[in-house]
Design an enzyme around this catalytic site. Structure first.
Site, PDB file in Angstrom:
ATOM      1  CE  LYS A 156      -0.692   0.674   5.183  1.00  0.00           C
ATOM      2  NZ  LYS A 156       0.271  -0.453   5.645  1.00  0.00           N
ATOM      3  CB  SER A 189     -18.134  12.419   5.930  1.00  0.00           C
ATOM      4  OG  SER A 189     -17.021  11.755   6.897  1.00  0.00           O
ATOM      5  CG  HIS A 217     -20.231  10.989   3.519  1.00  0.00           C
ATOM      6  ND1 HIS A 217     -21.371  11.343   4.496  1.00  0.00           N
ATOM      7  CD2 HIS A 217     -19.597  10.003   4.048  1.00  0.00           C
ATOM      8  CE1 HIS A 217     -20.921  10.671   5.775  1.00  0.00           C
ATOM      9  NE2 HIS A 217     -19.807   9.934   5.407  1.00  0.00           N
ATOM     10  CB  THR A 245     -24.091   3.977   2.545  1.00  0.00           C
ATOM     11  OG1 THR A 245     -24.622   3.346   3.775  1.00  0.00           O
ATOM     12  CG2 THR A 245     -24.253   5.245   2.558  1.00  0.00           C
ATOM     13  CE  LYS A 248     -22.892   8.141   6.211  1.00  0.00           C
ATOM     14  NZ  LYS A 248     -22.548   6.711   6.629  1.00  0.00           N
ATOM     15  CB  THR A 277     -22.127 -11.468   7.038  1.00  0.00           C
ATOM     16  OG1 THR A 277     -22.824 -11.003   7.849  1.00  0.00           O
ATOM     17  CG2 THR A 277     -22.341 -11.070   5.606  1.00  0.00           C
ATOM     18  CB  THR A 278     -27.202 -13.151   8.521  1.00  0.00           C
ATOM     19  OG1 THR A 278     -26.850 -14.244   9.207  1.00  0.00           O
ATOM     20  CG2 THR A 278     -28.704 -13.256   8.093  1.00  0.00           C
TER      21      THR A 278
END
Length: 407
Positions: A156, A189, A217, A245, A248, A277-278
């Site tokens: 990185k 943000s 955002h 997302t 938001k 994951t569910t």
């Protein structure tokens, strides 16, 4: 080992530095946002106005969203019943991924339980798909991006915030044959500034790198259909992977990536954060799909949102407050001291019924503590007048006067 004592030491350190985080117990009530009820520790209640929420457009209360969620709840029940691999993929999940792919004009999209997990899982998985991958990350990228890059075990490089020349220097110093990816955000943000998307894409193309854009955002709020800053600036086609997302502007919950069909298929097949994951409850997926579909066609609410942000900035600037203004919808007021920031937040809540959470280290660097206001289309003139009067009262006339707050 005195485990309890060690915990006390860690927590006391936060108290001493003035950055111990407290959560207030609020109850949002349908149809009444941005107003809510604060349940105080003594059991009493107080009406408050929420000025720090991320439900930027009030879609968490929108009738279209609620109707879709009621319908899905009645049809399917509460949870999804499993991971996407094992009985947790429904028509609602497929419909939502199709909406997201269309929103970003990509071949496919992939749902995660949050945008944090989407960033973490995707960025930590990419070196498995591209051995020797070097990721170039803006120094102010979100913690979820930093964590995913840190965990992936690959190389990185961190370039100075929005410094495309520094990015070029870093890429030029590496093996030209190595696979590369540049990771950045559209709206940062905490300061509300924009990433130089076109210039970053130019640099990535020059060195044969993939592009990874976090639009968390910005989705729902920018662009003709709410596809984010990349859509607004006609750059969507230059973004290889877009993260967003549902919690938001879309007012629900969850996160996603949008990319080529092969990229989504590979992440789906290799990312533990997706596989184990569910899946999102169908009721949540239904609400998110309805919200996205509505905002694709409703530009008015985006215009109202931008107008409210401009009005609040103008009024706070007119009071002489140290506003950080980079032209986005985010309205940070610099305080610069964690104790004073928390004190001002407490007084706004207790004296004026205005809830805005103090933003302290490690979310922002020490010495840049702030109050971060997020105006929305449902913050009307009455709510804005009350906020401006409260800020004027506390900033000018209390012990926290302008000189002290700037010190």
């Amino acid at each position: 080992m005195e485990y309890t004592q060690q915990l006390d030491t860690a927590l006391n350190r936060l108290h001493e530095e003035g950055r111990y985080r407290t959560f207030i117990d609020i109850e949002r009530r349908k149809g009444n946002f941005p107003h809510a009820v604060w349940r105080k520790p003594d059991g009493t209640e107080q009406q408050i106005t929420v000025w720090c929420g991320n439900d930027y457009l009030g879609m968490g209360q929108h009738p279209v969203v609620l109707a879709a969620m009621h319908e899905a709840l009645d049809a399917t029940g509460a949870g999804s019943g499993g991971t996407r691999n094992i009985s947790g993929t429904t028509v609602y999940h497929n419909r939502l991924e199709a909406e997201l792919a269309d929103l970003h004009q990509k071949e496919a999209a992939l749902l995660f339980t949050s945008a944090y997990i989407a960033n973490d899982a995707t960025l930590s998985t990419l070196p498995k798909l591209f051995p020797g991958l070097i990721i170039y990350s803006d120094e102010l990228n979100h913690a979820s991006m930093i964590e995913g890059i840190r965990r992936n075990g690959g190389a990185k490089r961190v370039f100075r915030h929005n410094d495309v020349q520094h990015l070029r220097e870093l890429m030029a110093a590496d093996d030209p044959k190595a696979p590369k990816l540049v990771a950045f955000e559209s709206v940062y943000s905490m300061d509300g500034d924009f990433g130089p998307l076109a210039e970053l894409c130019d640099a990535a193309e020059e060195f044969g790198a993939l592009t990874y854009l976090d639009e968390v955002h910005a989705v729902g709020m920018y662009g003709p259909r709410g596809g984010g800053v990349s859509e607004r600036d006609h750059l969507t086609h230059r973004m290889d992977i877009i993260n967003g997302t549902l919690g938001k502007a879309f007012g629900v919950h969850g996160g996603y990536i949008a990319a080529s069909a092969k990229m989504c298929d590979a992440i789906r097949s290799y990312a533990p954060g997706f596989i184990f994951t569910t899946s999102l409850p169908p009721v949540v997926a239904a609400g998110a799909a309805a919200s996205i579909a509505h905002l694709k066609a409703d530009a008015t609410i985006r215009e109202q949102h931008q107008t409210q942000a401009k009005i609040l900035k103008t009024r706070l600037k007119g009071m002489g407050l140290p506003l950080i203004d980079h032209g986005s919808h985010i309205v940070p007021v610099h305080v610069g001291n964690p104790v004073k920031c928390k004190m001002l937040s407490d007084m706004l809540l207790e004296k004026h019924g205005i809830y805005v959470q103090p933003i302290n280290f490690p979310t922002v660097p020490r010495g840049t503590e702030r109050l971060r206001f997020t105006p929305s289309p449902v913050h009307g003139p009455r709510e804005m007048d009350a906020l401006v009067r409260a800020m004027d009262d506390l900033w000018s006339h209390c012990a926290l006067n302008r000189a002290e707050m700037s010190a």
